[in-house]
Design an enzyme around this catalytic site. Structure first.
Site, mmCIF file in Angstrom:
data_model
loop_
_atom_site.group_PDB
_atom_site.id
_atom_site.type_symbol
_atom_site.label_atom_id
_atom_site.label_comp_id
_atom_site.label_asym_id
_atom_site.label_seq_id
_atom_site.Cartn_x
_atom_site.Cartn_y
_atom_site.Cartn_z
ATOM 1 N N HIS A 161 -2.189 12.512 -27.640
ATOM 2 C CA HIS A 161 -2.383 11.165 -27.377
ATOM 3 C C HIS A 161 -2.958 10.631 -28.540
ATOM 4 O O HIS A 161 -2.631 9.267 -28.979
ATOM 5 C CB HIS A 161 -3.129 11.184 -26.068
ATOM 6 N N ASN A 220 -2.284 19.664 -19.736
ATOM 7 C CA ASN A 220 -2.498 18.826 -20.888
ATOM 8 C C ASN A 220 -2.525 19.385 -22.089
ATOM 9 O O ASN A 220 -3.032 18.763 -23.133
ATOM 10 C CB ASN A 220 -3.795 18.103 -20.395
ATOM 11 N N GLU A 223 -5.259 16.980 -10.204
ATOM 12 C CA GLU A 223 -5.482 17.458 -11.423
ATOM 13 C C GLU A 223 -7.016 17.611 -11.249
ATOM 14 O O GLU A 223 -8.043 16.839 -12.244
ATOM 15 C CB GLU A 223 -5.317 16.190 -12.434
ATOM 16 N N LYS A 277 2.199 11.941 -10.480
ATOM 17 C CA LYS A 277 1.566 10.939 -11.317
ATOM 18 C C LYS A 277 2.084 9.637 -11.688
ATOM 19 O O LYS A 277 3.042 9.784 -12.451
ATOM 20 C CB LYS A 277 0.838 11.766 -12.649
ATOM 21 N N GLU A 305 7.969 19.514 -24.382
ATOM 22 C CA GLU A 305 6.981 19.612 -23.066
ATOM 23 C C GLU A 305 7.574 21.019 -22.279
ATOM 24 O O GLU A 305 6.623 21.466 -21.858
ATOM 25 C CB GLU A 305 7.418 18.563 -22.375
ATOM 26 N N LYS A 328 5.984 23.771 -13.308
ATOM 27 C CA LYS A 328 5.087 22.588 -12.883
ATOM 28 C C LYS A 328 5.021 22.659 -11.336
ATOM 29 O O LYS A 328 3.967 22.071 -10.846
ATOM 30 C CB LYS A 328 5.760 21.462 -13.307
ATOM 31 N N ARG A 349 -4.235 21.969 -13.228
ATOM 32 C CA ARG A 349 -3.232 21.071 -13.316
ATOM 33 C C ARG A 349 -3.698 20.463 -14.717
ATOM 34 O O ARG A 349 -2.872 20.205 -15.713
ATOM 35 C CB ARG A 349 -2.990 20.018 -12.344
ATOM 36 N N HIS A 356 6.812 10.760 -27.856
ATOM 37 C CA HIS A 356 5.745 11.502 -27.026
ATOM 38 C C HIS A 356 5.755 12.789 -27.170
ATOM 39 O O HIS A 356 4.735 13.518 -27.521
ATOM 40 C CB HIS A 356 5.712 10.956 -25.459
ATOM 41 N N HIS A 368 -1.788 17.829 -25.363
ATOM 42 C CA HIS A 368 -1.960 16.246 -25.037
ATOM 43 C C HIS A 368 -3.042 15.569 -25.638
ATOM 44 O O HIS A 368 -3.178 14.554 -25.902
ATOM 45 C CB HIS A 368 -1.806 15.882 -23.512
ATOM 46 N N ARG A 373 0.898 -1.278 0.024
ATOM 47 C CA ARG A 373 0.069 0.038 0.110
ATOM 48 C C ARG A 373 0.863 1.302 0.061
ATOM 49 O O ARG A 373 0.209 2.383 0.397
ATOM 50 C CB ARG A 373 -0.985 0.109 1.119
#
Length: 336
Positions: A238, A231, A223, A135, A177, A213, A227, A250, A234, A113
């Site tokens: 994607h 994206n 997010e 993330k 990025e 960031k 946040r 990417h 993105h 956990r």
């Protein structure tokens, strides 16, 4: 340089310094069992350098690439920890690019956990983006990063010396990025891209990106709002990435995804910067398949998809768009 990410009990430092990899034991608590996760594309001496400084280390080397960022690889890493009797007091260290960081962080979040996680990103892309924010995750069912968890690292070490082994295309892939963040938050950094040679300013651009960031994540860790701005590029990127059979990186797909989401009067300026970085400005993909992939994006809401639009350099607008609207925008960069 140290950038502090203030998240209360989950706060941590990002250390940006030449040669910091060689003194990882001075920065990280390695006096315990450590799973060092890396991939076959990373120079093995980087992981070995960290492992040699641990009280007890196991190196888990995965296959490189998005195809191996999956639950089967997670299971392999968890089995390594179990076979070596790792406890909740032990830790995981990622030494590699974004795939390694995302996967290793998820492994750390899941074992018992949650155990401590340290990140040592070795590509520009992972240093400017995925190194900050917690993330973690893997791809599943053909959808990128759809399974994961928020699990903040205890510390991040960014050693710009490791970038010397990277080809120019990989540097540009990461700088895409950095440009994405600047387009939405920092006009001065966009000016730097425009007026300077970005390949000569990589360390500075990494620093600026981490600072941007960090401030965003502090305001919106999970997010829920701000946040989402990160994206930018993105949503369409994607969709493109999932239909290029790995031929584009990417960051290259994010570059393509930014173009249609930028106001017409700014688009030529953005394209000129992308060309300066030798990034693609058009792509041959199946429009229908790319659009369908966009519909599976994690940022999709009920009947609409959350998208970020830049109408002014250094600022942004959040908009809900239909799939048809996004498909029309995709046409700007998709070759017939």
């Amino acid at each position: 340089m140290v950038v502090h990410v203030n998240l209360g009990a989950d706060s941590y430092d990002v250390v940006i310094e030449q040669g910091v990899l060689a003194r990882a034991d001075k920065e990280l608590n390695l006096n315990r069992k450590v799973l060092v996760v890396t991939d076959k594309g990373v120079p093995p001496e980087y992981a070995k350098s960290v492992a040699d400084k641990c009280k007890f280390a196991v190196i888990g080397t995965i296959e490189g690439g998005e195809d191996h960022k999956n639950l089967a690889t997670v299971q392999d890493m968890l089995q390594l920890m179990l076979d070596n009797s790792f406890t909740r007091g032990d830790c995981v260290v990622a030494v590699g690019g974004g795939v390694v960081g995302d996967l290793a962080g998820f492994v750390a979040s899941a074992y018992m956990r949650g155990v401590d996680f340290y990140n040592i990103p070795t590509t520009v892309l992972s240093q400017v983006d995925s190194s900050v924010g917690g993330k973690t995750g893997v791809n599943f069912g053909g959808v990128k990063n759809i399974v994961g968890a928020f699990h903040q690292p205890k510390k991040v070490l960014i050693d710009v010396d490791v970038l010397k082994t990277l080809p120019k295309r990989q540097i540009a892939n990461g700088l895409s990025e950095a440009l994405k963040m600047a387009m939405t938050f920092d006009k001065e950094t966009v000016d730097l891209f425009r007026n300077e040679d970005p390949f000569e300013k990589v360390e500075l651009l990494i620093q600026k990106s981490v600072e941007i960031k960090a401030r965003v994540v502090e305001q919106d860790e999970k997010e829920a709002g701000l946040r989402r701005v990160l994206n930018f590029g993105h949503t369409l990127g994607h969709g493109i990435e999932l239909n290029t059979d790995g031929k584009l990186y990417h960051g290259e797909c994010v570059a393509l995804g930014m173009i249609p989401m930028t106001a017409p009067e700014l688009r030529d300026d953005l394209i000129s910067i992308l060309k300066k970085l030798e990034l693609p400005t058009s792509v041959k993909v199946d429009l229908g398949k790319a659009t369908a992939a966009v519909s599976h994006d994690k940022k999709a809401g009920a009947g609409a998809i959350h998208a970020i639009v830049v109408n002014e350099i250094g600022a942004f607008e959040q908009k809900d768009m239909t799939l048809d609207e996004l498909s029309e925008r995709l046409k700007m960069v998709v070759e017939g």
